[in-house]
Design an enzyme around this catalytic site. Structure first.
Site, mmCIF file in Angstrom:
data_model
loop_
_atom_site.group_PDB
_atom_site.id
_atom_site.type_symbol
_atom_site.label_atom_id
_atom_site.label_comp_id
_atom_site.label_asym_id
_atom_site.label_seq_id
_atom_site.Cartn_x
_atom_site.Cartn_y
_atom_site.Cartn_z
ATOM 1 N N GLU A 67 -44.304 -44.041 -86.792
ATOM 2 C CA GLU A 67 -44.153 -44.213 -85.332
ATOM 3 C C GLU A 67 -44.259 -43.039 -84.784
ATOM 4 O OE1 GLU A 67 -41.545 -47.490 -84.200
ATOM 5 O OE2 GLU A 67 -41.032 -46.548 -82.212
ATOM 6 N N GLU A 104 -40.167 -42.787 -74.343
ATOM 7 C CA GLU A 104 -39.544 -43.746 -73.780
ATOM 8 C C GLU A 104 -38.371 -43.323 -72.683
ATOM 9 O OE1 GLU A 104 -38.420 -46.653 -77.587
ATOM 10 O OE2 GLU A 104 -38.056 -44.343 -78.131
#
Ligand code: MG
Length: 495
Positions: free
Chosen positions: A384, A389
């Site tokens: 990932e 974010e």
């Protein structure tokens, strides 16, 4: 920070992904660390530490110098002297009394080769045999002993021999006609080398500006091109432009940067969504995750994902993902999560996303990627890459994170970068290659990962863009937050 920590125990194996990109059996770059990669980490030149560092950063080659002691030990040292003792006139025991600056002992060639072949399938061992100051013949004897040891350790395919003494290289070719050899003294043309069975030129870099005809004749005669010792970015760029097979440098990290820059200049757009058509996002480019996932998408997130226009639409040239406070199918919020899975899956490239963040404690927007093999190779073994974010509880702090086996969930491999105002547009970028993955905001590096064949970042991935509410990472949602919108101006992928 995605997907359940509960999945941990089920993941035992690193996925069998495609290997690091290689050329002729070695890392596909021109970087040869001169006496190892010593400078950035202040290792001693020609130490085993500098060799291992060159391997770690995926150099195509790591160079070192071999000399022979008075009692016929082969040792790794550049100068004729070691701690004021003449190497050729001293016993190994006398030399060994002095340590290198990092506490290592003076490496023998055996120790050096063993360290160089261990856990290394991509860095060539570039072995310079120094001519002897005692006699020409002694230099030839050193060469024979080196070749003998390389054969004993079955390291023939890992080693390239270089020397200023042409007869040393000719002797090596006589002993092993498959041996890879490069000549250092710039007094022979590529044609001459070819006739003598020598594999490459390795000349001082300015030589090629005086002999530009050697560039073409080297290619025509299949003589590899190497230049030493190149520490200046302008010279590096010139050699890269002329497709040198090797560039020997004290600054391998700088050379990697120049290679990256050069590739960027030639990068091509392979996929994009400019979000220029009002209405629902382009069906040919995006799928959706709908619902709550298992355990709130593995993170106890509070939203129900839909593809309704209330939650996702394109308007005025931007994608808008809106989280709303509303009771919907048992959940207190709705939002949306787009993914390119099955529409656009790709390996390596530069991903650029221009976006602006919402505010509100409990909001958790993300621009990220997952391994397309996730259905058969569950997270985190699929890999990932969280390009960006942002947490409403930590406004203006941008998170860049990698998840992979032993580095996932709360132990993920991440860093953050504070920016001025995340509610304005910024460019979030990942530069993903076989050797590294760099995450940026507005060209400021957030975090970097040294990629390798051992990591699950060498197969297809897909893109995701979503706005989550609450959950493990984001924390409780401020009850006053009734709506929040993530806006994305474009997504562009270059190769
Ligand atoms: Mg050398």
């Amino acid at each position: 920070m995605r997907l359940s920590l509960l999945l941990f125990s089920t993941i035992l194996l690193i996925s069998s992904c495609s290997v690091l990109k290689k050329k002729n059996g070695f890392a596909d770059n021109a970087v040869v660390a001169h006496r190892g990669a010593w400078k950035a980490k202040n290792f001693p030149e020609n130490s085993i530490a500098s060799l291992r560092e060159a391997i770690r950063i995926n150099c195509r080659g790591s160079e070192f110098d071999v000399r022979m002691t008075s009692d016929d030990s082969l040792v790794i040292n550049h100068d004729p002297h070691y701690n004021k003792l003449l190497v050729e006139k001293s016993t190994y025991q006398a030399l060994e009394a002095f340590k290198l600056s990092n506490g290592e002992k003076l490496p023998t060639l055996r120790e050096y080769l063993l360290a160089g072949i261990k856990n290394n399938d991509h860095t060539q061992l570039v072995c310079e045999i120094k001519p002897s100051d005692i006699s020409k013949e002694r230099g030839i004897i050193v060469a024979r002993k080196v070749v003998e040891l390389v054969k004993e350790l079955k390291a023939q395919s890992k080693v390239c021999y270089i020397s200023f003494d042409y007869d040393i290289l000719k002797e090596i070719h006589r002993l092993d006609s498959q041996a890879f050899t490069q000549y250092l003294e710039a007094n022979k043309s590529p044609e001459e080398l070819k006739n003598d069975g020598i594999s490459g030129v390795d000349y001082y870099y300015t030589v090629f500006k005086n002999h530009p005809e050697w560039l073409n004749s080297a290619k025509e005669n299949k003589i590899t091109l190497n230049a030493w010792t190149v520490n200046d970015s302008t010279e590096m760029d010139w050699l890269l432009k002329h497709n040198f097979d090797f560039i020997t440098t004290n600054e391998p990290e700088l050379l990697f940067d120049r290679i990256k820059l050069q590739k960027q200049k030639t990068k091509k757009l392979i996929w994009a969504d400019e979000f220029n058509v009002n209405g629902t996002p382009d069906h040919s480019k995006w799928n959706y995750d709908i619902g709550t996932g298992a355990d709130g998408w593995g993170n106890q997130e509070l939203q129900y994902y839909t593809n309704r226009p209330e939650n996702v639409k394109v308007e005025n040239g931007v994608l808008k993902i809106t989280a709303k406070k509303e009771d919907y199918k048992g959940k207190p919020y709705t939002s949306s999560r787009l993914k390119s899975k099955g529409k656009f899956d790709f390996t390596y490239g530069t991903i650029e996303v221009r976006a602006k963040m919402p505010t509100g404690v409990g909001t958790w927007p993300a621009i990220w990627m997952l391994g397309s093999n996730i259905d058969t190779t569950p997270w985190p073994a699929c890999g990932e890459i969280d390009i960006m974010e942002h947490l409403g509880r930590d406004q203006n702090n941008i998170y860049g994170t990698f998840h992979y086996p032993n580095h996932s969930g709360i132990n993920a491999d991440g860093k953050t970068k504070k920016i001025g105002d995340a509610t304005q547009f910024h460019i979030y970028k990942a530069e993903w290659s076989p050797t590294s993955i760099d995450l940026y905001v507005d060209n400021q590096l957030i975090h970097t990962l040294v990629n390798s064949a051992k990591l699950p970042f060498n197969h297809n991935f897909f893109l995701l863009i979503n706005l989550a509410m609450g959950g493990n990472f984001s924390g409780a949602v401020d009850p006053n937050v009734t709506g929040a919108t993530l806006e994305v101006d474009y997504v562009r992928v270059y190769k």
